[in-house]
Design an enzyme around this catalytic site. Structure first.
Site, PDB file in Angstrom:
ATOM      1  N   CYS A  66       0.617  -1.047  -0.191  1.00 52.72           N
ATOM      2  CA  CYS A  66      -0.180  -0.349  -0.189  1.00 52.72           C
ATOM      3  C   CYS A  66       0.824   1.413   0.155  1.00 52.72           C
ATOM      4  CB  CYS A  66      -1.126  -0.091   1.103  1.00 52.72           C
ATOM      5  SG  CYS A  66      -2.056   1.430   1.691  1.00 52.72           S
ATOM      6  N   ARG A  79      -2.358   4.624   5.487  1.00 50.65           N
ATOM      7  CA  ARG A  79      -2.896   3.906   4.980  1.00 50.65           C
ATOM      8  C   ARG A  79      -3.549   2.892   4.624  1.00 50.65           C
ATOM      9  NH1 ARG A  79      -2.420   6.853  -0.045  1.00 50.65           N
ATOM     10  NH2 ARG A  79      -2.071   5.240  -0.854  1.00 50.65           N
ATOM     11  N   TRP A 126       0.160  -4.097   2.044  1.00 49.12           N
ATOM     12  CA  TRP A 126      -1.385  -4.900   2.078  1.00 49.12           C
ATOM     13  C   TRP A 126      -1.568  -6.188   1.491  1.00 49.12           C
ATOM     14  CZ3 TRP A 126      -6.354  -4.882  -0.470  1.00 49.12           C
ATOM     15  CH2 TRP A 126      -7.739  -4.526   0.289  1.00 49.12           C
ATOM     16  N   ASN A 171       3.365  -0.861  -5.808  1.00 48.66           N
ATOM     17  CA  ASN A 171       1.807  -1.434  -5.119  1.00 48.66           C
ATOM     18  C   ASN A 171       1.536  -1.561  -6.652  1.00 48.66           C
ATOM     19  OD1 ASN A 171       2.036  -0.332  -2.379  1.00 48.66           O
ATOM     20  ND2 ASN A 171       1.890   2.134  -3.088  1.00 48.66           N
ATOM     21  N   GLY A 172       0.226  -1.800  -6.336  1.00 50.37           N
ATOM     22  CA  GLY A 172      -0.795  -2.604  -7.718  1.00 50.37           C
ATOM     23  C   GLY A 172      -0.654  -4.081  -7.896  1.00 50.37           C
ATOM     24  N   GLU A 216     -24.136   5.967   5.226  1.00 52.18           N
ATOM     25  CA  GLU A 216     -23.026   6.555   5.128  1.00 52.18           C
ATOM     26  C   GLU A 216     -22.767   6.421   6.991  1.00 52.18           C
ATOM     27  OE1 GLU A 216     -18.868   7.845   5.493  1.00 52.18           O
ATOM     28  OE2 GLU A 216     -20.392   6.859   4.092  1.00 52.18           O
ATOM     29  N   LYS A 248     -19.900   3.110   8.345  1.00 54.70           N
ATOM     30  CA  LYS A 248     -18.411   4.082   9.079  1.00 54.70           C
ATOM     31  C   LYS A 248     -18.474   3.296  10.917  1.00 54.70           C
ATOM     32  CE  LYS A 248     -17.067   7.210   7.044  1.00 54.70           C
ATOM     33  NZ  LYS A 248     -17.196   6.459   6.224  1.00 54.70           N
ATOM     34  N   GLU A 253     -16.259   0.286   9.399  1.00 55.75           N
ATOM     35  CA  GLU A 253     -15.989   0.015   9.082  1.00 55.75           C
ATOM     36  C   GLU A 253     -15.005   0.365  10.593  1.00 55.75           C
ATOM     37  OE1 GLU A 253     -15.085   2.719   5.820  1.00 55.75           O
ATOM     38  OE2 GLU A 253     -15.240   3.874   7.006  1.00 55.75           O
ATOM     39  N   HIS A 288     -40.226  -3.782   4.589  1.00 56.92           N
ATOM     40  CA  HIS A 288     -40.524  -5.344   3.165  1.00 56.92           C
ATOM     41  C   HIS A 288     -39.243  -5.794   3.239  1.00 56.92           C
ATOM     42  CE1 HIS A 288     -43.368  -2.215   0.900  1.00 56.92           C
ATOM     43  NE2 HIS A 288     -42.148  -1.662   1.136  1.00 56.92           N
ATOM     44  N   LYS A 318      -6.282   3.265   2.840  1.00 60.20           N
ATOM     45  CA  LYS A 318      -6.864   4.251   2.919  1.00 60.20           C
ATOM     46  C   LYS A 318      -7.625   4.834   1.093  1.00 60.20           C
ATOM     47  CE  LYS A 318      -8.573   8.588   3.789  1.00 60.20           C
ATOM     48  NZ  LYS A 318      -9.819   8.947   4.267  1.00 60.20           N
TER      49      LYS A 318
END
Length: 610
Positions: free
Chosen positions: A2, A27, A76, A102-103, A483, A487, A490, A506, A605
């Site tokens: 990361c 991150r 990561w 990274n990637g 949202e 939060k 997370e 429903h 991040k």
């Protein structure tokens, strides 16, 4: 991925690399490592776990192993578990070439098969080791050429740094789809995947574009494409200072950024609201303003929190600007053969401006002929450079993994854009003036809401043992409910579900049992009475009601178990206030549960892989 930090210069590189890694800790990562050029050899140290573990291991090493050229990485995990063997840097099997990356290398399996057939032996499960081995396979005395040859064989994304023992003063960096920034100092260069690791040393930077690379030595650097075509890069200044990425008086970055929102919104508004003339000023979209006003359709794309901001935008653009709007998950957009007609505008929303899924969706839309706009916080980011026009948030660096001030920044920018279009189409000057006056009151109103932090903490602590929560809202506050649920998930690892309040009956109403927390965004507005009915449905089944309500609403206290209030404002602006108690609720719940608020497990991040 990361995080990447690399250095060429005249300083002792080890403490500089470690400090850079610490700046990138936010991150998200699960292992770390460094590689230092020392006397024509590599000194490599890798550890699983936190940077503190790596630092302790390095403290046991002799000082003679330290040099003035090096690179470091926080990983990561993607390919292979978070172990010491899989941590970066990786080397070729001769040990003369080292890579941090990274990637994701998408064709790593076929490349690995090819290299294995050539006699190369692998020790890790990573795609990055394949890249190191491939560069080593092509190396014949020129590390830059070897990197170029290797990258021609690679499919996927990369931000990478490469060193070679035979060229001990040289650092090679390259990018495709994963950000890399070169900090230019006095007789020194600091490379990083994020400017926060650079600003302590220099504010002068170069942003590499996709398929560009740089060869860096103590005496200077040169930039070119990965196909060896020279390119000239502009040196620009980083927008933020070192003080903005320090914790200051706060225990966590997330709390700091929640409380920074009044100032952040003021910064986002600065120079963009002209009360005297009664107008919105958005210079970043000026050349395309007529095309935007004439748009027949708007597609908003983003991921996670940015997607929720996009949902608020859908209400804003349809309600205020009368533009048919839809919101797409960026990760799905490019794979479902989207219909882009004449007059379609695609608006990409991303805090970092580097989100891989959003960038891929943006490119798909552009290929199909859409006018592309961006709303990003990262100045000089890839999305900012690749869109036709856009608007920066200017809310300052966001360090906490769970986005807070970027969310409110994205909404205020969408609001300004919607008002700008609306005034040119249908909205009267009187109505616009009413909105502008209400907008300018928001920072002080946000400060007032945040004063309830202690009351929110006490409420959160009563329910942290409950593993299932509901978040419910209607209209403009339905995305706020989503949202709020995100939060909580997370950072506290509590399962939460966000829904339009009317959808609860429903199916999800079956989940409600005695004591279950149900958070309602129940401010006064067009659907207030219906929300009260939804609250009664939950109360009848034993649920506990936590309400975000309008100040002065005495009735809500009679039906809710806990109430947090927000000042009255125009209904389309309510999300900028109602989201604040939900951010605080998630934060305090996570702290009470002993979670790592700024570095939640499994999250990064800026997600720069699809």
């Amino acid at each position: 991925m990361c995080g990447i930090v690399a250095y060429v210069g005249n300083k002792d590189v080890q403490p500089l690399l470690l400090e850079g890694l610490k700046r990138l800790e936010y991150r998200g990562y699960d292992s770390a490592g460094v590689c230092i050029q020392a006397g024509g050899h590599f000194f490599i140290k890798k550890t699983a776990g936190r940077i503190s573990v790596l630092e302790a291991a390095l403290d046991q090493q002799p000082k003679s192993k330290r040099g003035q050229v090096g690179m470091a990485h926080t990983r990561w995990a993607t390919h292979g578990a978070p172990t010491e063997v899989n941590a970066h840097p990786h080397t070729d099997d001769k040990g003369g070439i080292a890579v941090v990356h990274n990637g994701i290398i998408e064709n790593y399996a076929s490349l690995k098969q090819f290299l294995t057939a050539k006699g190369h032996q692998f020790v890790s499960q990573t795609d990055t080791e394949v890249l190191a081995m491939l560069i080593g396979h092509f190396y014949q005395g020129d590390i830059a050429k070897a990197v170029q040859m290797a990258l021609r064989e690679v499919r996927g994304t990369y931000g990478l740094a490469v060193m070679c023992t035979a060229e001990s003063d040289t650092l090679i960096v390259a990018r495709r789809g994963s950000p890399l920034i070169i900090g230019v100092g006095k007789e020194e260069y600091v490379v990083a995947s994020d400017a926060s690791a650079i600003v302590e040393h220099t504010t002068q930077v170069i942003y590499l574009n996709d398929c560009e690379m740089a060869v860096i030595r103590p005496g200077g650097f040169k930039t070119m494409t990965t196909d060896d075509v020279p390119v000239t890069k502009e040196i620009t200044a980083v927008e933020f200072s070192i003080q903005q990425i320090e914790l200051g008086q706060y225990k966590h970055f997330m709390l700091k950024e929640i409380f920074e929102q009044p100032e952040a919104i003021s910064n986002a508004l600065r120079g963009r609201v002209d009360l005297q003339e009664g107008r919105v000023v958005l210079g970043g979209i000026g050349p395309y303003s007529r095309d935007i006003v004439r748009a027949r359709r708007l597609i908003i794309t983003g991921c996670g929190t940015a997607w929720h901001a996009g949902l608020v935008g859908e209400f804003l653009f349809e309600e205020l600007a009368k533009i048919p709007t839809e919101v797409e998950y960026a990760s799905e957009f490019r794979y479902r053969n989207p219909i882009i007609e004449d007059g379609t505008i695609v608006l990409a929303i991303s805090q970092s401006g580097e989100t891989a899924d959003t960038l891929a969706a943006l490119r798909e839309a552009k290929d199909r002929g859409a006018l592309s706009l961006g709303i990003v916080n990262g100045v000089g980011s890839t999305i900012a450079r690749e869109t036709d026009a856009g608007i920066y948030l200017h809310v300052g660096p966001e360090i906490g993994v769970a986005s807070t001030k970027a969310f409110t920044g994205q909404i205020i920018v969408e609001t300004l854009l919607a008002l700008s279009i609306a005034r040119r189409k249908y909205m009267s000057q009187a109505v616009l003036n009413e909105f502008l006056l209400a907008i300018m009151k928001l920072p002080e109103q946000m400060r007032h809401v945040l004063e309830q932090s202690e009351a929110v903490r006490q409420t959160a602590c009563q329910y942290i043992h409950r593993e299932n929560w509901l978040f419910l809202g209607r209209g403009f506050n339905y995305p706020v409910a989503l949202e709020g649920a995100l939060k909580l998930k997370e950072i506290s690892y509590i399962h939460a579900e966000g829904l339009p309040a009317a959808e609860m009956k429903h199916g999800p109403i079956a989940l409600i049992n005695p004591g279950m927390p149900a958070v309602f965004v129940a401010t006064r507005g067009s659907q207030y009475e219906k929300l009260l009915g939804n609250i009664q449905e939950v109360k009848a089944r034993g649920g506990k009601i936590i309400a975000v309500a309008s100040e002065g609403d005495d009735h809500i206290h009679g039906v809710a178990d806990h109430v947090f209030t927000v000042p009255e404002t125009i209904e389309p602006l309510q999300p900028l206030l109602t989201v604040l108690p939900l951010q605080l609720l998630a934060y305090h719940a996570a702290v009470a549960r002993g979670c790592n608020v700024d570095k939640p497990r499994n999250l990064a991040k800026s997600v720069t892989v699809e």
